[in-house]
Design a protein around this motif. Structure first.
Motif, PDB file in Angstrom:
ATOM      1  N   ALA A 113      33.988  13.885  52.105  1.00  0.00           N
ATOM      2  CA  ALA A 113      35.145  12.879  52.140  1.00  0.00           C
ATOM      3  C   ALA A 113      36.485  13.571  51.976  1.00  0.00           C
ATOM      4  N   ILE A 114      36.655  14.232  50.870  1.00  0.00           N
ATOM      5  CA  ILE A 114      37.666  14.895  50.818  1.00  0.00           C
ATOM      6  C   ILE A 114      38.142  15.852  51.843  1.00  0.00           C
ATOM      7  N   TYR A 115      37.311  16.629  52.367  1.00  0.00           N
ATOM      8  CA  TYR A 115      37.505  17.568  53.496  1.00  0.00           C
ATOM      9  C   TYR A 115      38.047  16.740  54.804  1.00  0.00           C
ATOM     10  N   LEU A 116      37.359  15.721  55.093  1.00  0.00           N
ATOM     11  CA  LEU A 116      37.508  14.784  56.413  1.00  0.00           C
ATOM     12  C   LEU A 116      39.084  14.148  56.116  1.00  0.00           C
ATOM     13  N   TYR A 117      39.314  13.818  54.931  1.00  0.00           N
ATOM     14  CA  TYR A 117      40.595  13.083  54.617  1.00  0.00           C
ATOM     15  C   TYR A 117      41.582  13.992  54.491  1.00  0.00           C
ATOM     16  N   TYR A 118      41.694  15.102  53.785  1.00  0.00           N
ATOM     17  CA  TYR A 118      42.711  15.989  53.576  1.00  0.00           C
ATOM     18  C   TYR A 118      42.849  16.894  54.413  1.00  0.00           C
ATOM     19  N   TYR A 119      41.896  17.512  55.038  1.00  0.00           N
ATOM     20  CA  TYR A 119      41.887  18.590  55.902  1.00  0.00           C
ATOM     21  C   TYR A 119      42.101  18.257  57.317  1.00  0.00           C
ATOM     22  N   GLU A 120      41.305  17.323  57.666  1.00  0.00           N
ATOM     23  CA  GLU A 120      41.287  16.889  59.039  1.00  0.00           C
ATOM     24  C   GLU A 120      41.655  15.814  59.479  1.00  0.00           C
ATOM     25  N   GLY A 121      42.496  14.947  58.538  1.00  0.00           N
ATOM     26  CA  GLY A 121      43.267  13.908  58.590  1.00  0.00           C
ATOM     27  C   GLY A 121      42.957  12.716  59.082  1.00  0.00           C
ATOM     28  N   TYR A 122      41.431  12.630  58.882  1.00  0.00           N
ATOM     29  CA  TYR A 122      40.995  11.038  59.248  1.00  0.00           C
ATOM     30  C   TYR A 122      41.175  10.058  58.428  1.00  0.00           C
ATOM     31  N   ALA A 123      41.584   8.881  58.765  1.00  0.00           N
ATOM     32  CA  ALA A 123      41.648   7.738  58.065  1.00  0.00           C
ATOM     33  C   ALA A 123      40.403   7.300  57.328  1.00  0.00           C
ATOM     34  N   VAL A 124      40.390   6.571  56.257  1.00  0.00           N
ATOM     35  CA  VAL A 124      39.254   6.141  55.566  1.00  0.00           C
ATOM     36  C   VAL A 124      38.259   5.350  56.324  1.00  0.00           C
ATOM     37  N   ARG A 125      38.765   4.388  57.466  1.00  0.00           N
ATOM     38  CA  ARG A 125      37.881   3.692  58.385  1.00  0.00           C
ATOM     39  C   ARG A 125      37.234   4.621  59.202  1.00  0.00           C
ATOM     40  N   GLU A 126      37.782   5.840  59.634  1.00  0.00           N
ATOM     41  CA  GLU A 126      36.888   6.776  60.451  1.00  0.00           C
ATOM     42  C   GLU A 126      35.971   7.448  59.753  1.00  0.00           C
ATOM     43  N   ILE A 127      36.330   7.869  58.528  1.00  0.00           N
ATOM     44  CA  ILE A 127      35.549   8.540  57.660  1.00  0.00           C
ATOM     45  C   ILE A 127      34.302   7.681  57.363  1.00  0.00           C
ATOM     46  N   ALA A 128      34.409   6.386  57.101  1.00  0.00           N
ATOM     47  CA  ALA A 128      33.285   5.576  57.025  1.00  0.00           C
ATOM     48  C   ALA A 128      32.351   5.667  58.410  1.00  0.00           C
ATOM     49  N   ALA A 129      32.952   5.417  59.300  1.00  0.00           N
ATOM     50  CA  ALA A 129      32.155   5.350  60.665  1.00  0.00           C
ATOM     51  C   ALA A 129      31.459   6.772  60.622  1.00  0.00           C
ATOM     52  N   LEU A 130      32.128   7.892  60.360  1.00  0.00           N
ATOM     53  CA  LEU A 130      31.562   9.215  60.673  1.00  0.00           C
ATOM     54  C   LEU A 130      30.313   9.444  59.730  1.00  0.00           C
ATOM     55  N   LEU A 131      30.763   8.880  58.391  1.00  0.00           N
ATOM     56  CA  LEU A 131      29.488   9.292  57.233  1.00  0.00           C
ATOM     57  C   LEU A 131      28.697   8.113  57.214  1.00  0.00           C
ATOM     58  N   LYS A 134      30.146   2.334  54.095  1.00  0.00           N
ATOM     59  CA  LYS A 134      30.959   1.475  54.141  1.00  0.00           C
ATOM     60  C   LYS A 134      32.296   1.831  53.734  1.00  0.00           C
ATOM     61  N   ILE A 135      33.534   1.058  54.247  1.00  0.00           N
ATOM     62  CA  ILE A 135      34.831   1.663  53.908  1.00  0.00           C
ATOM     63  C   ILE A 135      35.248   1.646  52.450  1.00  0.00           C
ATOM     64  N   SER A 136      34.879   0.615  51.672  1.00  0.00           N
ATOM     65  CA  SER A 136      34.889   0.625  50.422  1.00  0.00           C
ATOM     66  C   SER A 136      34.160   1.675  49.566  1.00  0.00           C
ATOM     67  N   THR A 137      33.176   2.077  50.299  1.00  0.00           N
ATOM     68  CA  THR A 137      32.145   3.204  49.723  1.00  0.00           C
ATOM     69  C   THR A 137      33.239   4.561  49.727  1.00  0.00           C
ATOM     70  N   VAL A 138      33.857   4.765  50.858  1.00  0.00           N
ATOM     71  CA  VAL A 138      34.418   5.925  50.895  1.00  0.00           C
ATOM     72  C   VAL A 138      35.841   6.074  50.027  1.00  0.00           C
ATOM     73  N   GLN A 139      36.381   4.893  49.901  1.00  0.00           N
ATOM     74  CA  GLN A 139      37.479   4.721  49.128  1.00  0.00           C
ATOM     75  C   GLN A 139      36.901   4.795  47.793  1.00  0.00           C
ATOM     76  N   THR A 140      35.874   4.439  47.250  1.00  0.00           N
ATOM     77  CA  THR A 140      35.317   5.010  45.952  1.00  0.00           C
ATOM     78  C   THR A 140      34.908   6.345  45.603  1.00  0.00           C
ATOM     79  N   TRP A 141      34.633   7.083  46.756  1.00  0.00           N
ATOM     80  CA  TRP A 141      34.211   8.400  46.788  1.00  0.00           C
ATOM     81  C   TRP A 141      35.367   9.133  46.641  1.00  0.00           C
ATOM     82  N   LEU A 142      36.576   8.916  47.434  1.00  0.00           N
ATOM     83  CA  LEU A 142      37.931   9.516  47.276  1.00  0.00           C
ATOM     84  C   LEU A 142      38.466   9.248  46.002  1.00  0.00           C
ATOM     85  N   LEU A 143      38.422   8.312  45.395  1.00  0.00           N
ATOM     86  CA  LEU A 143      38.931   7.946  44.174  1.00  0.00           C
ATOM     87  C   LEU A 143      38.145   8.831  43.052  1.00  0.00           C
TER      88      LEU A 143
END
Length: 159
Positions: A113-131, A134-143
């Motif tokens: 999640a950190i790599y896709l968000y900070y290095y590849e510039g994906y939005a949380v919604r996109e990361i959720a779809a790729l992984l 759920k969107i809230s799960t990805v937000q929790t992982w990032l937090l």
């Protein structure tokens, strides 16, 4: 897919796939295997992509699935990793090296999640779809990942 299209895709996405796989597996050899398997699936796929972004998202999703498959194999559960200190990247500053070390110490789902968000510039919604989460799960992982990194970096700084 023609050979020329494949070469272009390898040049365009090869490094990104390797970095993503390395962030998940923490092993250069495993990351190379995942990258090769992903690119092989691209080469053999009889799929027409709508756009370069669609192709990139498909590759990221396949790479994440390959990493998960590799990490679940019985071989990985029964053996311990060798120390690969020679394979770790060299950084310009000690702060960059420490940050990389601390990110790599995170659990795999947080690292991805950190790599896709900070290095590849994906939005949380996109990361959720790729992984496949759920969107809230990805937000929790990032937090949680940010919180763990903050604590670990403060501890390392105070030592």
């Amino acid at each position: 897919m023609t050979d020329a299209e494949f070469r272009l895709a390898v040049e365009r996405y090869g490094d990104m796939l390797f970095r993503l796989a390395y962030s998940c597996t923490r092993s250069r050899a495993d990351a190379e295997d995942v990258m090769q398997e992903t690119l092989l699936k691209l080469y053999t796929a009889q799929k027409a992509f709508e756009s370069p972004d669609h192709e990139k998202n498909w590759l990221v999703r396949v790479a994440v699935n390959e990493c998960r498959h590799l990490l679940r194999t019985p071989w990985r559960r029964r053996t311990g990793p060798l120390e690969e200190a020679a394979d770790t990247p060299v950084w310009d500053t000690p702060a960059q090296s420490e940050l990389f070390r601390q990110v790599m110490a995170l659990p795999p789902k947080y690292r991805a999640a950190i790599y896709l968000y900070y290095y590849e510039g994906y939005a949380v919604r996109e990361i959720a779809a790729l992984l496949g989460a759920k969107i809230s799960t990805v937000q929790t992982w990032l937090l949680r990942a940010r919180g763990q990194l903050k604590l670990r970096l403060k501890e390392a700084e105070s030592q």
